[in-house]
Design an enzyme around this catalytic site. Structure first.
Site, mmCIF file in Angstrom:
data_model
loop_
_atom_site.group_PDB
_atom_site.id
_atom_site.type_symbol
_atom_site.label_atom_id
_atom_site.label_comp_id
_atom_site.label_asym_id
_atom_site.label_seq_id
_atom_site.Cartn_x
_atom_site.Cartn_y
_atom_site.Cartn_z
ATOM 1 C CG ASN A 1 -2.184 -0.858 0.913
ATOM 2 O OD1 ASN A 1 -2.766 -0.803 -0.166
ATOM 3 N ND2 ASN A 1 -2.580 -1.672 1.878
ATOM 4 C CG MET B 1 0.885 -5.790 10.640
ATOM 5 S SD MET B 1 -0.722 -5.847 9.823
ATOM 6 C CE MET B 1 -1.346 -7.398 10.435
ATOM 7 C CB ILE C 1 -3.845 -2.188 19.162
ATOM 8 C CG1 ILE C 1 -4.466 -3.467 18.574
ATOM 9 C CG2 ILE C 1 -4.927 -1.305 19.770
ATOM 10 C CD1 ILE C 1 -5.522 -3.228 17.515
ATOM 11 C CG HIS D 1 -10.622 -3.489 7.233
ATOM 12 N ND1 HIS D 1 -9.830 -4.161 8.137
ATOM 13 C CD2 HIS D 1 -11.705 -4.278 7.006
ATOM 14 C CE1 HIS D 1 -10.422 -5.304 8.458
ATOM 15 N NE2 HIS D 1 -11.551 -5.398 7.781
ATOM 16 N NE ARG E 1 -1.944 3.521 28.325
ATOM 17 C CZ ARG E 1 -3.115 3.924 27.830
ATOM 18 N NH1 ARG E 1 -3.214 5.113 27.253
ATOM 19 N NH2 ARG E 1 -4.174 3.154 27.903
ATOM 20 C CG ASN F 1 -6.486 1.164 8.786
ATOM 21 O OD1 ASN F 1 -5.342 0.805 8.479
ATOM 22 N ND2 ASN F 1 -7.431 0.302 9.104
#
Length: 211
Positions: free
Chosen positions: A15, A92, A94, A111, A68, A109
């Site tokens: 991408n 990849m 979170i 998907h 975090r 993003n």
């Protein structure tokens, strides 16, 4: 002033390559890819960035105790790079709420399904196409959306449907979705953002006419 686009990657960077190619063709109006940040030092996407003359950086997940801490480091680097738009291109990991707070409605993003189908926790990469084939849907596709605190839950910018054919494997379907949808939608969404043509009202994204 052109907007600074920073692309976050983790793997091969197909991408990212679609974005680079679109930029070379003059299809990204009002913005320039100014940096690529990878969560892995060995990601091939960094080679793609280097070949295109785009600075590459590494913020490796393994260097941080949790998502975090990694997100906080990413935000710090993005601020250093003066990012106006953050694009997740096969990233990849979170990201925690610090990212969304720092860049509200400024993180895109892509998907590989038509959200709200086959999305959320566990729906990434080849798994998405396995899910679509197992369910027996006749049409799948790709979605570009803004990122919020919910996985794959942000306002939808663009979608494109892709036909599922008899005998498709997850790998064959994955490539068709990339070729027919992802590689077209992502550069278009980025260009629309950089031109100031995306207006968000609640869950709805309106595409404004050209000035």
């Amino acid at each position: 002033m052109p907007k600074n686009i920073v692309v976050l990657v983790s793997g091969g960077g197909t991408n990212l390559q679609a974005l680079i190619d679109a930029q070379h063709r003059g299809e990204i109006v009002g913005g320039t890819i100014t940096a690529v940040i990878s969560s892995r030092p060995d990601a091939y996407a960094l080679e793609r960035a280097k070949a295109a003359g785009i600075p590459g950086y590494v913020v490796a997940r393994r260097d941080f105790p949790g998502n975090r801490e990694m997100t906080q480091a990413l935000v710090a680097r993005l601020r250093e790079l003066k990012a106006d738009l953050v694009v997740l291109a096969g990233f990849m990991h979170i990201l925690t709420e610090e990212m969304v707070r720092a860049y509200p409605n400024a993180i895109l993003n892509v998907h590989p399904a038509l959200i709200p189908s086959f999305c959320g926790k566990g729906a990434y990469g080849l798994h998405v196409h396995e899910m679509a084939l197992a369910y027996g849907v006749k049409v799948t596709g790709a979605t570009v959306h803004f990122v919020n605190e919910e996985a794959d839950g942000g306002p939808i910018v663009l979608q494109k449907a892709v036909e599922i054919r008899e005998g498709d494997t997850p790998e064959v379907l994955q490539h068709r979705v990339m070729e027919e949808a992802e590689w077209k939608l992502l550069p278009l969404a980025v260009s629309l953002f950089c031109q100031g043509r995306l207006s968000v009202e609640g869950r709805c994204v309106h595409i404004l006419p050209q000035a």
